[in-house]
Design an enzyme around this catalytic site. Structure first.
Site, mmCIF file in Angstrom:
data_model
loop_
_atom_site.group_PDB
_atom_site.id
_atom_site.type_symbol
_atom_site.label_atom_id
_atom_site.label_comp_id
_atom_site.label_asym_id
_atom_site.label_seq_id
_atom_site.Cartn_x
_atom_site.Cartn_y
_atom_site.Cartn_z
ATOM 1 N N TYR A 19 0.798 -1.225 0.000
ATOM 2 C CA TYR A 19 0.000 0.000 0.000
ATOM 3 C C TYR A 19 0.835 1.282 0.000
ATOM 4 O O TYR A 19 0.272 2.381 -0.004
ATOM 5 C CB TYR A 19 -0.931 -0.003 1.216
ATOM 6 C CG TYR A 19 -1.898 -1.152 1.191
ATOM 7 C CD1 TYR A 19 -3.002 -1.144 0.331
ATOM 8 C CD2 TYR A 19 -1.701 -2.269 1.995
ATOM 9 C CE1 TYR A 19 -3.881 -2.207 0.276
ATOM 10 C CE2 TYR A 19 -2.589 -3.338 1.959
ATOM 11 C CZ TYR A 19 -3.671 -3.302 1.096
ATOM 12 O OH TYR A 19 -4.536 -4.364 1.054
ATOM 13 N N HIS A 24 -4.890 5.963 -0.932
ATOM 14 C CA HIS A 24 -5.545 5.769 0.362
ATOM 15 C C HIS A 24 -4.588 6.034 1.535
ATOM 16 O O HIS A 24 -5.034 6.148 2.673
ATOM 17 C CB HIS A 24 -6.066 4.333 0.444
ATOM 18 C CG HIS A 24 -7.398 4.193 1.125
ATOM 19 N ND1 HIS A 24 -8.303 5.219 1.266
ATOM 20 C CD2 HIS A 24 -7.983 3.107 1.724
ATOM 21 C CE1 HIS A 24 -9.381 4.786 1.911
ATOM 22 N NE2 HIS A 24 -9.205 3.519 2.205
ATOM 23 N N ASN A 71 -10.003 0.009 7.792
ATOM 24 C CA ASN A 71 -11.331 -0.093 8.409
ATOM 25 C C ASN A 71 -11.277 -0.420 9.909
ATOM 26 O O ASN A 71 -12.317 -0.577 10.542
ATOM 27 C CB ASN A 71 -12.202 -1.120 7.673
ATOM 28 C CG ASN A 71 -11.631 -2.515 7.694
ATOM 29 O OD1 ASN A 71 -10.574 -2.762 8.272
ATOM 30 N ND2 ASN A 71 -12.328 -3.439 7.060
#
Length: 196
Positions: A19, A24, A71
């Site tokens: 990532y 994000h 999340n």
């Protein structure tokens, strides 16, 4: 024990090499930038985050990046705030916002998650939406149809220079919030088009 008027600045993202340099993770990149500016080192912490502490403008500040997936961002944030009995008014959460175009940032002090799962988890675990946040626009012209895929893609060289400028500006906004207050920072940055 942490001073109750200390500032906690949180940058959201996903952990792991997969990532790095994705849209994000732009919130985490702002916290990395602040650590570099303030010459403090982010280190792994037992509360599922990397953490650093230092001073800006003679104000005690903590920088935090959750090491859970997006999340579950609220785990580290709520744990830190509750353990140290911090006031939500001194929390700033920085994250990507697809509703804003690249080149816009927006400070706000209350509100819903807007569908952002990281912010939604912070709200749920704090049992409050009454905290400050800095949203960074990531909407670009070359979009994927699937939003979840779009925000998890690598930032291409086409946009990397612009993203770096946005990150510097977002870091400026955090520093102004600490030095001058939230409302002056809102007035300065919320209407700003970074590239004009």
């Amino acid at each position: 024990m942490v001073k109750q008027d200390a500032h906690l600045i949180v940058g959201l993202g996903n952990p792991g090499e997969r990532y790095v340099n994705t849209w994000h993770n732009i919130g985490a990149e702002v916290v990395d930038k602040l650590a570099l500016r303030w010459q403090i080192k982010l280190k792994p912490d037992k509360n599922k985050c990397i953490l650093a502490d230092g001073f800006y403008n003679d104000e005690k500040c903590y920088l935090l990046i959750p090491t859970t997936y997006m999340n579950r961002s609220g785990e580290a944030v709520s744990s830190f705030i509750r353990y140290h009995n911090l006031q939500p008014v001194n929390l700033i959460v920085i994250y990507d916002d697809h509703d804003l175009p690249l080149g816009k940032i927006r400070l706000r002090d209350i509100g819903t998650s807007g569908g952002h799962r990281g912010i939604e988890d912070v709200i749920t675990r704090l049992n409050s939406d009454n905290f400050r946040r800095l949203k960074i626009g990531v909407r670009v012209q070359a979009e994927k149809r699937d939003l979840s895929h779009q925000i998890l893609t690598k930032i291409s060289s086409l946009y990397r220079t612009d993203v770096d400028i946005v990150i510097e500006t977002a870091a400026d906004a955090v520093e102004m919030t600490i030095a001058d207050g939230f409302m002056p920072a809102m007035n300065r940055y919320n209407g700003l088009d970074i590239f004009t």
